[in-house]
Write a protein that holds these residues in place. Structure first.
Motif, mmCIF file in Angstrom:
data_model
loop_
_atom_site.group_PDB
_atom_site.id
_atom_site.type_symbol
_atom_site.label_atom_id
_atom_site.label_comp_id
_atom_site.label_asym_id
_atom_site.label_seq_id
_atom_site.Cartn_x
_atom_site.Cartn_y
_atom_site.Cartn_z
ATOM 1 N N GLU A 139 -50.842 -70.208 -49.317
ATOM 2 C CA GLU A 139 -50.577 -71.610 -49.623
ATOM 3 C C GLU A 139 -51.852 -72.449 -49.541
ATOM 4 N N ASP A 140 -52.701 -72.146 -48.556
ATOM 5 C CA ASP A 140 -53.966 -72.873 -48.422
ATOM 6 C C ASP A 140 -54.822 -72.727 -49.675
ATOM 7 N N VAL A 141 -54.861 -71.512 -50.210
ATOM 8 C CA VAL A 141 -55.678 -71.256 -51.400
ATOM 9 C C VAL A 141 -55.045 -71.891 -52.628
ATOM 10 N N GLU A 142 -53.723 -71.780 -52.716
ATOM 11 C CA GLU A 142 -53.024 -72.379 -53.861
ATOM 12 C C GLU A 142 -53.225 -73.894 -53.925
ATOM 13 N N LYS A 143 -53.229 -74.546 -52.769
ATOM 14 C CA LYS A 143 -53.352 -76.002 -52.716
ATOM 15 C C LYS A 143 -54.803 -76.481 -52.675
ATOM 16 N N GLY A 144 -55.734 -75.527 -52.600
ATOM 17 C CA GLY A 144 -57.135 -75.905 -52.563
ATOM 18 C C GLY A 144 -57.611 -76.415 -51.222
ATOM 19 N N VAL A 145 -56.831 -76.142 -50.157
ATOM 20 C CA VAL A 145 -57.268 -76.522 -48.812
ATOM 21 C C VAL A 145 -58.594 -75.845 -48.497
ATOM 22 N N ALA A 153 -70.947 -66.620 -54.736
ATOM 23 C CA ALA A 153 -71.023 -66.003 -56.067
ATOM 24 C C ALA A 153 -72.459 -65.714 -56.452
ATOM 25 N N ASP A 154 -73.388 -66.555 -56.012
ATOM 26 C CA ASP A 154 -74.798 -66.350 -56.327
ATOM 27 C C ASP A 154 -75.352 -65.089 -55.675
ATOM 28 N N ASN A 155 -74.650 -64.589 -54.659
ATOM 29 C CA ASN A 155 -75.131 -63.405 -53.928
ATOM 30 C C ASN A 155 -74.333 -62.145 -54.241
ATOM 31 N N LEU A 156 -73.358 -62.251 -55.137
ATOM 32 C CA LEU A 156 -72.587 -61.092 -55.576
ATOM 33 C C LEU A 156 -72.859 -60.900 -57.066
ATOM 34 N N SER A 157 -73.695 -59.960 -57.398
ATOM 35 C CA SER A 157 -74.226 -59.848 -58.754
ATOM 36 C C SER A 157 -73.151 -59.642 -59.820
ATOM 37 N N SER A 158 -72.066 -58.993 -59.486
ATOM 38 C CA SER A 158 -71.052 -58.664 -60.492
ATOM 39 C C SER A 158 -69.907 -59.671 -60.544
ATOM 40 N N TRP A 159 -70.049 -60.807 -59.827
ATOM 41 C CA TRP A 159 -68.974 -61.796 -59.773
ATOM 42 C C TRP A 159 -69.498 -63.184 -60.143
ATOM 43 N N ASN A 160 -68.679 -63.937 -60.894
ATOM 44 C CA ASN A 160 -68.976 -65.348 -61.093
ATOM 45 C C ASN A 160 -67.991 -66.169 -60.267
ATOM 46 N N TYR A 161 -68.226 -67.471 -60.189
ATOM 47 C CA TYR A 161 -67.432 -68.305 -59.297
ATOM 48 C C TYR A 161 -65.953 -68.351 -59.693
ATOM 49 N N GLN A 162 -65.678 -68.462 -60.981
ATOM 50 C CA GLN A 162 -64.292 -68.538 -61.443
ATOM 51 C C GLN A 162 -63.520 -67.268 -61.085
ATOM 52 N N ASP A 163 -64.167 -66.122 -61.263
ATOM 53 C CA ASP A 163 -63.512 -64.859 -60.928
ATOM 54 C C ASP A 163 -63.276 -64.739 -59.420
ATOM 55 N N LEU A 164 -64.210 -65.250 -58.634
ATOM 56 C CA LEU A 164 -64.036 -65.202 -57.179
ATOM 57 C C LEU A 164 -62.879 -66.090 -56.739
ATOM 58 N N GLU A 165 -62.694 -67.223 -57.395
ATOM 59 C CA GLU A 165 -61.562 -68.085 -57.083
ATOM 60 C C GLU A 165 -60.241 -67.371 -57.362
ATOM 61 N N LYS A 166 -60.180 -66.694 -58.500
ATOM 62 C CA LYS A 166 -58.977 -65.933 -58.836
ATOM 63 C C LYS A 166 -58.754 -64.811 -57.817
ATOM 64 N N TYR A 167 -59.845 -64.194 -57.424
ATOM 65 C CA TYR A 167 -59.723 -63.095 -56.464
ATOM 66 C C TYR A 167 -59.233 -63.601 -55.107
ATOM 67 N N ALA A 168 -59.706 -64.763 -54.673
ATOM 68 C CA ALA A 168 -59.276 -65.326 -53.393
ATOM 69 C C ALA A 168 -57.769 -65.535 -53.377
#
Length: 346
Positions: A139-145, A153-168
């Protein structure tokens, strides 16, 4: 399995219970000579000759969990839980030196930007979550808490920020659906290269002494370095796939196979409520898919492990006790280190 006949040995003169809570350098060359002489004077055979092969599996007996001045000291109910556990553990190893075939030690191994560390997350005010006091729910992630820190994302070469948000979102949903603990933000601990990552000095000394006296190399298993998943159990991380079904981690199949080859596996370490319980649970699941009778080969040193207890914050004692009750009901043995092994090994 026939019971070992090796009698309990005395404690070596260098072992000092008051030093178990301290950090110090093991004098390897001195212990090397002493271990060789110890084996000769007590007629301790090489491990390769053991007819009954016994593995002692030690879960995360590291400074970060076992020293009062370090990050995640497992105090248990007594307030000295891990210290008291390690005194008994060292004595158990020395007294049963001639019976324990192999020792395997797991080591929680982390870096700064991991999903359970504060740096990974930000709230709307740009603040990081407080360790030990923050659980991040679906719920915290869904609501953006809580949102992923773009710097990660800058330190994970194979991930961008949008993909990391989806993954979270996927990650917290996976934890929720599987009935596991919610994502807990822990203090930085078990940091690779740091003193906290090292084994407790007295335990390291006992492992080195055993390896020389029995000609049996200690096996070390690193766990927890994947930035995208918690890894309480040494046998597998909490989440194995991302939101697209792509594998991000794997079960430790090699260790599973290795452990199940022994006639007996004895388990101890920290913490009873988390890494110990999760490891045993995964091992039980593996056993039950193969041969449920193999549970009879698993022995849990109930007096060499303690639950996470943070006064005024959380007490995982009931969860730990319930897990061990479940393991016993499945056929595993709850034993004490102070009892002679020949009395409880079947």
């Amino acid at each position: 399995m026939s019971s070992p006949t090796t009698q309990q040995l005395p404690l070596p003169s260098f072992f000092n219970t008051t030093k178990v809570s301290e950090v110090w350098r093991v004098p390897y060359q001195e212990r090397f000579v002493e271990a060789q002489n110890w084996a000769k004077s007590h007629n301790i055979p090489a491990a390769a000759t053991d007819k009954t092969r016994i593995c002692l599996l030690l879960i995360d007996v590291q400074n970060t969990f076992c020293h009062p001045d370090f990050e995640l000291f497992v105090a248990g109910k007594s307030g000295r839980g891990a210290i008291e556990d390690n005194i008994r553990l060292c004595e158990f190893i020395y007294r049963n030196l001639g019976t324990i075939t192999q020792i395997t030690a797991t080591m929680d191994t982390h870096t700064s930007m991991q999903i359970f560390h504060p740096r990974f997350w930000l709230n709307q005010e740009g603040e990081h979550p407080q360790p030990n006091a923050t659980n991040i729910s679906l719920e915290d992630v869904e609501k953006g808490v809580w949102k992923v820190n773009p710097a990660v994302a800058d330190n994970l070469s194979s991930w961008n920020y949008q993909d990391l948000e989806k993954y979270a979102l996927h990650y917290t949903k996976q934890l929720s659906n599987s009935g596991k603990f919610p994502l807990t933000i822990w203090p930085y601990h078990g940091m690779l290269g740091g003193i906290g990552h090292a084994l407790v000095s007295a335990v390291e000394e006992a492992l080195f002494f055993h390896s020389i006296a029995r000609d049996s190399q200690t096996r070390y298993e690193m766990k927890g370095s994947n930035p995208l998943t918690e890894n309480y159990s040494v046998l597998q991380p909490e989440v194995l796939e991302d939101d697209r079904g792509k594998k991000i981690a794997e079960k430790n199949t090699a260790l599973i196979e290795y452990l199940l080859e022994f006639d007996a596996v004895i388990i101890a370490g920290q913490a009873k409520s988390h890494c110990v319980a999760w490891t045993i649970s995964d091992l039980l699941n593996e056993i039950q898919t193969r041969d449920a009778n193999l549970t009879q080969n698993i022995y849990l040193l109930a007096d060499c492990t303690s639950p996470v207890v943070v006064p005024g914050v959380v007490d995982y004692t009931p969860q730990a006790d319930e897990a061990f009750k479940r393991f016993a009901e499945a056929g595993m043995h709850l034993v004490k280190s102070t009892e002679a092994m020949e009395n409880w090994l079947k």
